[in-house]
Design a protein around this motif. Structure first.
Motif, PDB file in Angstrom:
ATOM      1  N   PHE A 132       0.830  -1.208   0.000  1.00  0.00           N
ATOM      2  CA  PHE A 132       0.000   0.000   0.000  1.00  0.00           C
ATOM      3  C   PHE A 132       0.860   1.251   0.000  1.00  0.00           C
ATOM      4  CE2 PHE A 132      -2.111   3.449   2.255  1.00  0.00           C
ATOM      5  CZ  PHE A 132      -3.293   3.562   1.530  1.00  0.00           C
ATOM      6  N   ILE A 133       1.907   1.274   0.831  1.00  0.00           N
ATOM      7  CA  ILE A 133       2.746   2.468   0.931  1.00  0.00           C
ATOM      8  C   ILE A 133       3.566   2.677  -0.344  1.00  0.00           C
ATOM      9  CG2 ILE A 133       4.722   3.469   2.155  1.00  0.00           C
ATOM     10  CD1 ILE A 133       3.622   2.208   4.714  1.00  0.00           C
ATOM     11  N   VAL A 134       4.143   1.584  -0.871  1.00  0.00           N
ATOM     12  CA  VAL A 134       4.971   1.714  -2.073  1.00  0.00           C
ATOM     13  C   VAL A 134       4.123   2.101  -3.284  1.00  0.00           C
ATOM     14  CG1 VAL A 134       6.428   0.450  -3.700  1.00  0.00           C
ATOM     15  CG2 VAL A 134       6.764   0.155  -1.240  1.00  0.00           C
ATOM     16  N   ALA A 135       2.958   1.478  -3.427  1.00  0.00           N
ATOM     17  CA  ALA A 135       2.112   1.767  -4.585  1.00  0.00           C
ATOM     18  C   ALA A 135       1.416   3.115  -4.465  1.00  0.00           C
ATOM     19  CB  ALA A 135       1.069   0.661  -4.763  1.00  0.00           C
ATOM     20  N   GLY A 136       0.899   3.425  -3.271  1.00  0.00           N
ATOM     21  CA  GLY A 136       0.134   4.657  -3.106  1.00  0.00           C
ATOM     22  C   GLY A 136       0.983   5.893  -2.947  1.00  0.00           C
ATOM     23  N   ARG A 137       2.218   5.726  -2.424  1.00  0.00           N
ATOM     24  CA  ARG A 137       3.088   6.865  -2.154  1.00  0.00           C
ATOM     25  C   ARG A 137       2.316   8.007  -1.482  1.00  0.00           C
ATOM     26  NH1 ARG A 137       6.465   7.282  -7.876  1.00  0.00           N
ATOM     27  NH2 ARG A 137       7.244   5.136  -7.877  1.00  0.00           N
ATOM     28  N   PRO A 138       1.717   7.733  -0.311  1.00  0.00           N
ATOM     29  CA  PRO A 138       0.902   8.763   0.351  1.00  0.00           C
ATOM     30  C   PRO A 138       1.704  10.006   0.668  1.00  0.00           C
ATOM     31  CG  PRO A 138       1.378   6.931   1.831  1.00  0.00           C
ATOM     32  CD  PRO A 138       1.823   6.495   0.478  1.00  0.00           C
ATOM     33  N   HIS A 139       1.118  11.145   0.392  1.00  0.00           N
ATOM     34  CA  HIS A 139       1.786  12.415   0.661  1.00  0.00           C
ATOM     35  C   HIS A 139       0.745  13.495   0.877  1.00  0.00           C
ATOM     36  CE1 HIS A 139       1.024  12.348  -3.688  1.00  0.00           C
ATOM     37  NE2 HIS A 139       0.944  13.668  -3.611  1.00  0.00           N
ATOM     38  N   GLY A 140       1.121  14.536   1.588  1.00  0.00           N
ATOM     39  CA  GLY A 140       0.220  15.646   1.850  1.00  0.00           C
ATOM     40  C   GLY A 140       0.158  16.598   0.683  1.00  0.00           C
ATOM     41  N   SER A 141      -0.901  17.398   0.672  1.00  0.00           N
ATOM     42  CA  SER A 141      -1.081  18.403  -0.378  1.00  0.00           C
ATOM     43  C   SER A 141      -0.911  19.783   0.221  1.00  0.00           C
ATOM     44  CB  SER A 141      -2.477  18.283  -1.000  1.00  0.00           C
ATOM     45  OG  SER A 141      -2.729  19.359  -1.868  1.00  0.00           O
ATOM     46  N   ARG A 142      -0.349  20.686  -0.544  1.00  0.00           N
ATOM     47  CA  ARG A 142      -0.214  22.060  -0.066  1.00  0.00           C
ATOM     48  C   ARG A 142      -1.581  22.719   0.122  1.00  0.00           C
ATOM     49  NH1 ARG A 142       4.873  24.202  -0.359  1.00  0.00           N
ATOM     50  NH2 ARG A 142       6.440  22.963  -1.423  1.00  0.00           N
TER      51      ARG A 142
END
Length: 315
Positions: A132-142
């Motif tokens: 999930f982490i590798v595929a989704g690459r979760p990150h915040g938005s400005r």
């Protein structure tokens, strides 16, 4: 003043993701071991305290339960720091590994071998979180500004679902094991929502200090949600073995947290066809691993006297 409105988002945390990962895993370790101690103590609580605040008053007299709560508080504190440094869509799946640490302690207590199901659960849970982490690459938005209606709908939906499940579990005709599972899901939803509000509180504190934090409603909502979830969790631990409730709690919390993160905290995931497929597969593997680990014989059987007494009560 906007109730949620525009949530200030720091430029970008100059903290290595490794630090966030280590904090989240530390939180998972404290939570998992704390849950085992709590369940072992809660099985000796009076059955008439089910889903009542009196349950907490009885449990606080038990040293093992107090130790379990202390570990849980430490885990929540580490989780709050991780949420302050990273994105909830990254932290929540990592905190779901608390079941691995619960299994490690339970296995040591019971002296049970892992066997095929135990190893399969470990690989599915660990592999699912990684996928999930590798595929989704979760990150915040400005830009984390989302309409207030959408924010309240998501929060209300999560809270409403948790309260509905708790109400269903309290019905006398529901089987004990099903009650525990429903309460586990309900508590997990509340903890996921609590994590989202913790993230908001951390951002507000970073932007305006204690004044901004104490004049917002989120910290007080966090306390209320924590008490409600704690009563649900301890009632579930009291009424049935740990394997009936902890997997449900562990699976529901990251799902609720991710929904809140993507829904109104501005977190983003990759949405290509391949990424979505791997994200879905990762979440499915996490849930399957949680179920396998939670149903393993090494998990504390517990709830013997409490469950028996409740089963003998007239319907």
């Amino acid at each position: 003043m906007a109730i949620l409105g525009r949530i200030p988002t720091p430029a970008r945390y100059e903290v290595c993701d490794v630090t966030v990962i280590l904090l989240a895993l530390g939180a998972a370790c404290c939570l998992g071991t704390g849950f085992v101690f709590q369940q072992i103590a809660a099985q000796h609580a009076p059955p008439q305290d089910y889903l009542s605040l009196r349950l907490l008053l009885d449990l606080v007299r038990m040293p093992r339960w107090v130790a379990g709560i202390a570990l849980m508080v430490a885990g929540m504190a580490l989780g709050a720091v991780a949420l302050g440094m990273g994105d909830i869509t990254l932290v929540e799946p990592l905190m779901a590994t608390n079941l691995l640490f619960a299994m490690a302690l339970a296995r040591r207590i019971s002296r049970q071998r892992l066997g095929r199901s135990g190893w399969a659960g470990l690989w599915l849970l660990g592999g699912g979180v990684t996928a999930f982490i590798v595929a989704g690459r979760p990150h915040g938005s400005r830009n984390s500004e989302v309409g207030q209606l959408a924010q309240w709908l998501i929060m209300g939906g999560v809270l409403g679902a948790a309260l509905l499940l708790a109400a269903v579990a309290k019905r006398e005709r529901v089987h004990v094991s099903l009650e525990a599972a429903l309460l586990g899901v309900a508590a997990g939803l509340l903890y996921g929502l609590q994590d989202a509000l913790t993230r908001i509180s951390g951002v507000r504190f970073g932007a305006g200090g204690w004044g901004a934090l104490l004049t917002s409603w989120q910290p007080y909502a966090i306390v209320v949600l924590g008490v409600l979830a704690l009563v649900m969790v301890q009632s579930a631990f009291e009424s049935a073995p740990l394997r009936m409730s902890l997997p449900a709690l562990t699976a529901a919390q990251p799902l609720a947290g991710i929904a809140c993160g993507v829904g109104f905290l501005g977190d983003q995931l990759r949405v290509t066809t391949g990424a979505l497929a791997w994200e879905a597969a990762g979440i499915a593997a996490v849930v399957a691993g949680i179920v396998l680990i939670g149903s393993h014989p090494a998990m504390p059987p517990g709830a013997g006297k409490a469950a028996s007494a409740r089963e003998l009560q007239p319907r």
